[in-house]
Design a protein around this motif. Structure first.
Motif, PDB file in Angstrom:
ATOM      1  N   MET A   1      39.605  39.033  44.042  1.00 46.42           N
ATOM      2  CA  MET A   1      40.200  38.615  42.774  1.00 46.42           C
ATOM      3  C   MET A   1      41.705  38.798  42.844  1.00 46.42           C
ATOM      4  SD  MET A   1      37.590  40.128  39.873  1.00 46.42           S
ATOM      5  CE  MET A   1      38.410  39.311  38.524  1.00 46.42           C
ATOM      6  N   SER A   2      42.437  37.875  42.228  1.00 49.94           N
ATOM      7  CA  SER A   2      43.885  38.035  42.102  1.00 49.94           C
ATOM      8  C   SER A   2      44.256  37.643  40.685  1.00 49.94           C
ATOM      9  CB  SER A   2      44.623  37.172  43.126  1.00 49.94           C
ATOM     10  OG  SER A   2      44.409  35.806  42.869  1.00 49.94           O
TER      11      SER A   2
ATOM     12  N   LEU B   1      43.464  39.125  38.088  1.00 48.13           N
ATOM     13  CA  LEU B   1      42.256  39.358  37.289  1.00 48.13           C
ATOM     14  C   LEU B   1      41.339  38.141  37.210  1.00 48.13           C
ATOM     15  CD1 LEU B   1      43.864  41.391  34.343  1.00 48.13           C
ATOM     16  CD2 LEU B   1      42.891  42.268  36.478  1.00 48.13           C
TER      17      LEU B   1
ATOM     18  N   ASN C   1      41.121  43.912  39.190  1.00 50.38           N
ATOM     19  CA  ASN C   1      40.809  43.097  40.367  1.00 50.38           C
ATOM     20  C   ASN C   1      39.762  43.799  41.216  1.00 50.38           C
ATOM     21  OD1 ASN C   1      42.568  40.918  39.918  1.00 50.38           O
ATOM     22  ND2 ASN C   1      44.302  42.124  40.645  1.00 50.38           N
TER      23      ASN C   1
END
Length: 149
Positions: free
Chosen positions: A105-106, A108, A126
């Motif tokens: 994840m980046s 969020l 994240n």
């Protein structure tokens, strides 16, 4: 107007039976009250054989409205009862589902696959790829998730 002056109980009985047959073909309750009103009007017209056509039409209108209101107040909930309340709610069926993040994840945001659909997910923090997540909420085409331990 000559036809109306010749109205008899048989006319109302035939109308009521036709309406109830049409109801059985799938009118979902819309013709039920009118059919019952016609049959009750036939009974009243048979008992009171000297009823004018105006009185018969008034009786039919009142009884049809009363039977329809009674149906909607008393029996409508029977048609709405189901053993699968989430059947037509794809969003509600997704709540509680678990999936695995496809990549890190980046910002969020990330992606998961549930069944044959790729979903965008968001979370409070994240998570790395391969994290097992659970769906908490559905926001349009995005799912709110949290990590499962």
């Amino acid at each position: 107007m000559d036809f109306l002056s010749g109205l008899s109980a048989w006319h109302w009985l035939i109308l009521g039976i036709v309406l109830l047959i049409l109801e059985m073909l799938g009118a979902a309750g819309f013709l039920l009250g009118i059919g019952v009103g016609a049959i009750l009007t036939a009974v009243i017209a048979a008992v009171l054989s000297d009823m004018s056509w105006q009185a018969q039409l008034l009786c039919f209108a009142v009884l049809s409205i009363a039977a329809t209101c009674l149906y909607w107040m008393r029996f409508r909930h029977i048609n709405e009862a189901t053993d699968q309340p989430l059947l037509n709610s794809a969003e509600a069926r997704l709540l509680g589902k678990e999936a695995v993040l496809l990549d890190d994840m980046s910002a969020l945001k990330g992606k998961v696959q549930i069944a044959d659909t790729l979903w965008e997910v968001s979370a409070a923090e994240n998570y790395p790829a391969g994290t097992k997540v659970k769906v908490l909420a559905v926001h349009g085409m995005s799912l709110q998730v949290e990590a499962q331990s």
